[in-house]
Design a protein around this motif. Structure first.
Motif, short mmCIF file in Angstrom:
data_model
loop_
_atom_site.label_atom_id
_atom_site.label_comp_id
_atom_site.label_asym_id
_atom_site.label_seq_id
_atom_site.Cartn_x
_atom_site.Cartn_y
_atom_site.Cartn_z
N CYS A 162 -23.90 63.93 64.44
CA CYS A 162 -23.10 63.01 63.69
C CYS A 162 -23.33 63.16 62.19
N ILE A 163 -24.60 63.24 61.84
CA ILE A 163 -24.94 63.40 60.43
C ILE A 163 -24.39 64.73 59.91
N LEU A 164 -24.53 65.78 60.72
CA LEU A 164 -24.02 67.10 60.32
C LEU A 164 -22.51 67.05 60.13
N ILE A 165 -21.82 66.39 61.07
CA ILE A 165 -20.36 66.32 60.97
C ILE A 165 -19.95 65.56 59.71
N MET A 166 -20.63 64.44 59.47
CA MET A 166 -20.32 63.66 58.27
C MET A 166 -20.51 64.50 57.01
N TRP A 167 -21.60 65.24 57.02
CA TRP A 167 -21.94 66.04 55.84
C TRP A 167 -20.92 67.16 55.64
N ILE A 168 -20.70 67.94 56.71
CA ILE A 168 -19.85 69.12 56.56
C ILE A 168 -18.37 68.73 56.45
N PHE A 169 -17.88 67.97 57.44
CA PHE A 169 -16.44 67.70 57.45
C PHE A 169 -16.05 66.56 56.52
N GLY A 170 -16.99 65.63 56.35
CA GLY A 170 -16.67 64.49 55.50
C GLY A 170 -16.95 64.77 54.04
N LEU A 171 -18.20 65.09 53.74
CA LEU A 171 -18.61 65.16 52.34
C LEU A 171 -18.28 66.48 51.69
N ILE A 172 -18.35 67.58 52.43
CA ILE A 172 -18.08 68.88 51.81
C ILE A 172 -16.59 69.23 51.91
N LEU A 173 -16.04 69.14 53.13
CA LEU A 173 -14.64 69.55 53.31
C LEU A 173 -13.65 68.42 53.08
N HIS A 174 -14.15 67.21 52.94
CA HIS A 174 -13.29 66.04 52.67
C HIS A 174 -12.18 65.86 53.69
N LEU A 175 -12.48 66.13 54.95
CA LEU A 175 -11.47 65.92 55.99
C LEU A 175 -11.37 64.45 56.36
N PHE A 176 -12.42 63.70 56.12
CA PHE A 176 -12.37 62.26 56.36
C PHE A 176 -13.41 61.60 55.47
N THR A 177 -13.30 60.28 55.34
CA THR A 177 -14.27 59.56 54.54
C THR A 177 -15.23 58.84 55.48
N PRO A 178 -16.48 59.19 55.43
CA PRO A 178 -17.44 58.52 56.31
C PRO A 178 -17.46 57.03 56.04
N GLY A 179 -17.51 56.23 57.07
CA GLY A 179 -17.58 54.78 56.93
C GLY A 179 -16.22 54.15 56.74
N ASP A 180 -15.16 54.96 56.74
CA ASP A 180 -13.82 54.42 56.55
C ASP A 180 -13.25 54.06 57.92
N TYR A 181 -13.45 52.81 58.31
CA TYR A 181 -12.98 52.37 59.62
C TYR A 181 -11.76 51.47 59.46
#
Lengths: 316, 321, 265, 341
Positions: free
Chosen positions: A147-166
């Motif tokens: 989960c942390i890896l996905i947030m980091w890679i897809f969320g923070l680096i690739l900006h595919l989604f915003t972590p915590g945006d529910y």
């Protein structure tokens, strides 16, 4: 029909024993729950008041009966932490967790079955090794790390989604589902790996059966054997595991909701556990367990329908 | 002499051991199956009879390899043909039945689909045709309620019924030759008698050649025209039933026959063969039977015996014959 | 390929690395696990800080290898106690059969209808926090599956011809059970124990990730991941290092388990 | 050592034994279904007698063996060397009765050496010091035709025949009065099985023991045994001296079995037709009714065992309403019909 009735009876008994076990687990605590909750520096009046509120000054059997009758009527008691009825707290959260679990389950089945078949097809080829290593990695990754890896890679680096945006389902259903996608993926990946491994093992086992040799003797080719004979039998062998996978998915969602800040039952449960909110914890535990038990019941029924050996002999 | 359906020349099969080495399990055997005959192979466990049959069908386990030789099926070497061609032959021209009819049937598939499967693999038929053919075959093999049987799953049938289903399945494409690997060993004696009668009837009525494997000389005698005796991966004697059973020449065949308890042997000691049945890993002797042979001579441990023709069909590989 | 030696070898190497680092941490860590250094916050991995530093400037490498010992200790004590309990229950249930079996198995069934994590949560809520609590919690979650495995093996050997033979010899039931049946379950039990260890490590990591395991300031892998979660953008190494450690351990154990299964079963 | 019975005393007495197989049960939710496996089985085995029990799979012969060995519950009386099951404890009982089973590989604990396995019965009964036990084991291994050094080997190092020899040795080491051999040679190769048959015969000369030899092969039973009983669906349908049962069968089922055994004679020497004629089963009828070619309305009641032996001849019991029909000079037999197996 007899089988169905027997299974239903078992289901009812199981749910009963779950309620019993949960109830007594929370009541055979060393020490009085009221004083445990309030801590050592509470006054006796405070303790007595809480005892009255919790009903812990009555005999256990009486407490159980009043609790279970309340439970059946939808009265789950009051949360100590939130000071409101548990049923109110549950209302908005059940659909969230169920949707998350369901999306994850669909992902697992949609990816796991084809990959499992592929793994079996590739036996002895170089692709097998890579798939084996990937499977092993998938099984070994804890979902919260993933989960942390996905947030980091897809969320923070690739900006595919915003972590915590529910986004709540009351606001927008599509965006709600969208916001569950990444959390569901974190739950699904390790379970998919497990499913791939099971299907691969089951297929290889079936391929070693005598009836496969018979089919070869008839002149059947590899594809015919795989899809005409082995696949169905392997899936029948794997179906019983779906209940187990669902249990893992729900356990996974308890953790994942925590990571992504999704307001589901899991987040509620962890909050309840850390604040020692017994009535809330108790209700959530029973809720989640009953979901799993009912799924297992449905899986049993499905197996009974697809496997003639059980269907026709009426025994499991 | 009639035409040969199958000619096996110097067939040698090796089994991969745990340590990676190759052990010879079937050692340069040659024989032929003639059109319309029932040829039996008799031998004890580990003599290579099952491996031989599996190699004829191209169904060897992954750890078994054909090292040498030819399997000529109507002139075509089956060890050299492509996989596609192999699949064309299997089930259509050549088919096989096994010892365990329960595990040899797919437990989750109705009998109808399984019986009709060879037809679907080797031709195109309508559903109705498939049904009619399967129905006719089941009636043919003596199943009393064929419609009910077609709808059934394997676990609903008795052992004898399952073996009949296997036979129906194997003969639905009218093969030239049927291989039978201990098909009655798992059955009761009375059921066995029925199944043997059925196989014999198929052979007589349709001229299907049968290669029948058994460890039981009595069964072999009841069904076969000719017999091969195998021992430790070699054919040690071959001949007609009467050659082998009434006038055996090889010491192993003799010992085997003498060690069976029969009516007239009651109260007497059975002249059994000493020692144990060799396994594949055991060291090879020039004559494989020499270590257990009562009449072994010095030459038997030194030189492999040649195979001598004793009678028209009767051949024995022994220094004493 | 077929005999599982390769899997066993890979598994032993991976677990060996983790074990060696953990043992090393008893005698030597480059920094104290809790040594904070304001000047050295968020440092990327380098020769001075092999795995970098976290938001307090603590050395991740030191914390990672130090954190392993509690996780491993919890896993080992969980599996050990669980094996003892499950062996007793499974042997009795399988061999005695009848009503005793029925009672034991119904209780086992009831417990195992709860997801593992929920049982652990219940136990942790009910009992006080602490190292022993987590062992008890995990032990209860693992007892059902272990018991079933021992019971199945016992049943299988109970109906084996050699047990029938021993009964005909006049050998006592206790001797049959302990001397003849139990040792035969070892191969199966061994691979179960290995897989159990990996599950226990995962579960312990999850619990301490949720803040319900070992308490700070002592580092544990799960706890470190939770702390690293908020700084993953600035210091991804703070999450990757303890995470990778878990993955290596689990994968190693799984590989050993698979190798053992192929070798002995 | 329990060897002091008069020679007239029966070593085994089985009287009116019934056994029910219950499947399911116990669980509150599973309904128990009872099937009767043994129907009123009675037989006696005399001192030093070899008694053969023949039947096809599922006829109840192994169930009877397990009942005699005390491994399963039953109704009725079973006495071995004067000791009844219900009054003797299991350990004492096992001194008098031992068994040899079908599969010698699974009959030996794979993790223990041959010597350790053979020591078990001696230890259980506290016989001898360790050295004496070692001597006994070595001697017994030689008796069954193996070298004493085999004591240190593991079962998987032995061949099937050698393992069965070990099992026989372990069964004999307590010097029991009765040995039950349940399909003891069925899993062996022909040449090895005959060695075991010979072994039984030679040991019988050296020692004094009775044997219940259970097999599906009538030829083998006839070869080895003094008396034979034939079982069908849990009933003893025929019982008598080996000669009477084998050469003058009185029950149609025995006759069917005999004609079904494939032998090595030439085809035309043998009656070819199988004496089977399938018909709808009738409730309460003779157990063999639905297959019997001679069945009539008479057979709608269950027959009792009747003695068809002549005066002064040993007992020859047949469970059939019309046993005389099967006089060797008997009536013309109808051909085989139907093919339901």
């Amino acid at each position: 029909m007899k089988y169905f009735l027997r299974k239903t009876l078992v289901l009812v008994l199981t749910i009963f024993s779950i309620s019993l076990l949960t109830f007594f687990a929370f009541h055979i605590i060393p020490g009085d729950p009221a004083s445990l909750i309030l801590g050592t520096n509470a006054t006796e009046e405070q303790v007595a008041a809480l005892q009255e509120q919790l009903g812990t000054n009555r005999p256990l059997s009486e407490q159980y009966i009043s609790w279970i009758t309340g439970f059946v009527r939808g009265d789950f008691g009051s949360s100590i932490r939130y000071r409101m009825p548990v049923s109110e707290l549950l209302k908005g959260r059940l659909p969230v967790t169920l949707s998350l679990g369901l999306i994850a389950l669909v992902m697992i089945l949609a990816a796991g079955i084809p990959l499992g078949i592929l793994a079996a097809r590739w036996r002895g080829k170089p692709g097998e090794k890579i798939l084996n290593i990937l499977t092993m990695l998938g099984i070994s990754v804890p979902n919260f790390f993933l989960c942390i890896l996905i947030m980091w890679i897809f969320g923070l680096i690739l900006h595919l989604f915003t972590p915590g945006d529910y986004v709540s389902y009351t606001r927008s259903l599509p965006r709600f589902l969208q916001s569950l996608f990444w959390p569901a993926l974190s739950i699904a990946i390790p379970q998919t790996a497990i499913l791939v491994k099971y299907i691969r093992t089951a297929m290889l086992e079936e391929l070693g059966e005598d009836y496969v040799r018979t089919a070869r003797g008839k002149g059947a080719g590899e594809t015919w054997i795989l899809y005409g004979h082995v696949l169905k039998n392997a899936i029948v062998a794997v179906v019983p595991l779906i209940g187990m996978i669902l249990a893992s998915v729900l356990s996974g969602s308890i953790i994942i909701e925590q990571v992504y800040g999704i307001p589901g039952m899991g987040k509620l449960l962890i909050g309840a556990v850390t604040s020692r909110d017994f009535p809330l914890t108790q209700t959530l535990v029973i809720y989640i367990t009953v979901i799993i038990v009912v799924t297992n019941f449905l899986v049993d029924i499905v197996i009974q329908v697809i496997d003639p050996r059980i269907r026709l002999s009426g025994r499991s | 002499m009639s035409e040969n359906i199958l000619e096996i020349k110097d067939l040698t099969l090796g089994v991969t051991e745990r340590d990676g080495s190759m052990a010879v399990a079937v050692d340069h055997i040659s024989f032929e199956v003639r059109a319309g005959e029932i040829l039996g192979i008799v031998g004890e466990s580990g003599c290579g009879k099952s491996l031989t049959v599996m190699s004829l069908m191209g169904l060897l386990r992954e750890d078994v390899k054909a090292l040498e030789g030819q399997i000529l099926f109507q002139g075509e070497d089956l060890l050299a043909v492509s996989e596609e061609r192999r699949r064309e032959i299997n089930g259509k021209d050549m088919s096989i039945i096994y010892q365990e009819p329960m595990t040899s049937l797919n437990p989750l598939m109705r009998i109808e689909r399984q019986v009709a499967e060879p037809l679907r693999l080797h031709g195109s038929y309508s559903r109705e045709e498939l049904h009619q053919k399967a129905l006719a075959l089941l009636t043919e093999v003596g199943i009393q309620d064929p419609e009910a049987c077609l709808r059934a799953y394997p676990h609903q049938l008795s052992g004898g019924m399952r073996q009949r289903v296997m036979i129906a399945m194997a003969t639905i494409c009218s093969p030239r030759i049927l291989l039978a690997d201990e098909p009655t060993t798992a059955l009761d004696v009375t059921t066995q008698a029925h199944v043997l009668d059925l196989l014999k009837r198929i052979n007589r009525e349709y001229g299907t050649a049968i290669l029948f494997i058994s460890h039981d000389l009595g069964v072999i005698n009841r069904i076969c025209d000719r017999v091969l005796v195998m021992y430790a991966g070699k054919i040690v004697e071959a001949g007609t039933n009467r050659d082998i059973l009434d006038a055996p020449c090889h010491e192993y065949t003799r010992g085997l026959i003498r060690s069976i308890p029969t009516r007239d042997r009651k109260g007497k000691e059975l002249p059994s063969i000493p020692g144990r049945v060799p396994s594949v890993e055991d060291p090879k002797e020039p004559c494989p039977f020499a270590p257990r042979c009562r009449r072994a001579m010095e030459i038997c441990h030194r030189e492999a015996p040649a195979c001598t023709r004793i009678d028209q069909d009767h051949i024995a590989c022994c220094h004493l014959c | 390929m077929k005999d599982g030696r390769k899997e066993l070898r890979i598994g032993l190497v991976l677990t060996g690395i983790v074990l060696a680092l953990t043992i090393l941490s008893i005698f030597y860590t480059p920094y104290h696990y809790n040594q904070m250094d304001k000047a050295a916050r968020f440092l990327a991995p380098s020769l001075r800080h092999l795995f970098g530093t976290d938001s307090y400037g603590r050395d991740i490498f030191s914390r990672t290898i130090y954190g392993g010992r509690y996780t491993l200790l919890v896993a080992v004590s969980t599996v050990a106690s669980c094996t003892v309990i499950a062996s007793v229950l499974g042997l009795i249930s399988g061999y005695v059969g009848g009503i005793v079996d029925e009672i034991i198995m119904r209780i086992i069934d009831a417990i195992s209808s709860f997801p593992d994590l929920l049982i652990a949560l219940i136990v942790v809520t009910v009992l006080n926090l602490g190292q022993l609590t987590i062992v008890a919690a995990l032990c209860i979650t693992f007892v059902p599956s272990f018991t079933r495995i021992v019971r199945t093996a016992t049943l299988q050997y109970k109906s084996a011809e050699f047990v029938k033979n021993l009964r005909v010899f006049g050998v006592s039931d206790l001797r049959i059970l302990l001397v003849h049946i139990f040792p035969n379950t070892f191969p199966l039990l061994l691979s179960t124990i290995v897989i159990g260890l990996s599950n226990a490590i995962l579960a312990e990591a999850a619990m301490s990730y949720l803040g319900l395991g070992i308490q700070p300031p002592i580092p544990s892998w799960g706890r470190m991941l939770q702390e690293a979660q908020t700084i993953v953008y600035t210091a991804p190494w703070a999450a990757i290092c303890p995470g990778a450690m878990i993955v290596v351990t689990i994968a190693g154990l799984n590989w050993i388990g698979e190798g053992l299964r192929k070798l002995y079963l | 050592m329990g060897k002091n019975h008069a020679s007239t005393q029966d070593i085994l007495r089985v009287e009116h034994v019934n056994n029910y197989y219950t499947k399911g049960g116990l669980g509150i939710l599973k309904k128990a279904e009872a099937n009767q496996v043994l129907h009123d089985v009675s037989l006696t085995i005399g001192n030093d007698e070899f008694f053969g029990l023949v039947g096809e799979s599922g006829c109840g012969k192994s169930t009877l063996a397990n009942a005699i060995l005390g491994l399963i519950p039953f109704e009725g009386t079973i006495e071995v060397a004067g000791h009844a099951h219900k009054t003797t404890d299991r350990k004492e009982f096992t001194r008098h009765i031992q068994a040899v089973f079908q599969d010698p590989l699974s009959a030996l604990n794979p993790r223990r050496t041959i010597g350790e396995t053979m020591r078990e019965p001696l230890m259980a009964h506290g016989i001898g010091s360790r050295q004496e036990q070692d001597r006994k084991i070595a001697k017994m291994l030689e008796t069954v035709g193996l070298d004493a050094s085999y004591a240190d080997r593991y079962p998987k190092e032995l061949s099937g025949g050698q393992r069965q020899r070990v099992c026989i040795g372990a069964a004999l080491i307590l010097e029991p009065d009765l040995i039950i051999a349940d399909e003891a040679i069925s899993a062996l190769d022909v040449s090895v099985g005959s060695q075991i048959l010979n072994l039984f015969n030679t040991i019988d000369v050296e020692r004094d023991f009775s044997m219940l030899f259970i097999s599906h092969n009538l030829n083998v039973v006839y070869y080895l045994c003094d008396r034979i009983a034939v079982m069908y669906k849990g009933y003893i349908v025929e019982q008598g001296t080996a000669d009477a049962v084998y050469n003058h069968p009185g029950h149609p089922y025995t006759r069917l079995l005999l004609s079904a055994i494939p032998d090595m004679q030439e085809e035309n020497d043998r009656e070819k037709e199988l004496l089977e004629k399938f018909k709808a089963p009738v409730a309460g009828a003779c157990a063999y009714y639905h297959r019997c070619p001679y069945a009539s309305d008479h057979c709608h009641k269950k027959p009792d065992l009747v003695n068809i032996a002549g005066r002064g001849e040993p007992e020859h019991l047949v469970r059939c309403w019309m046993p005389t029909l099967f006089d060797p000079a008997g009536v013309k037999e109808p051909g085989m019909e139907g093919g339901k197996v």
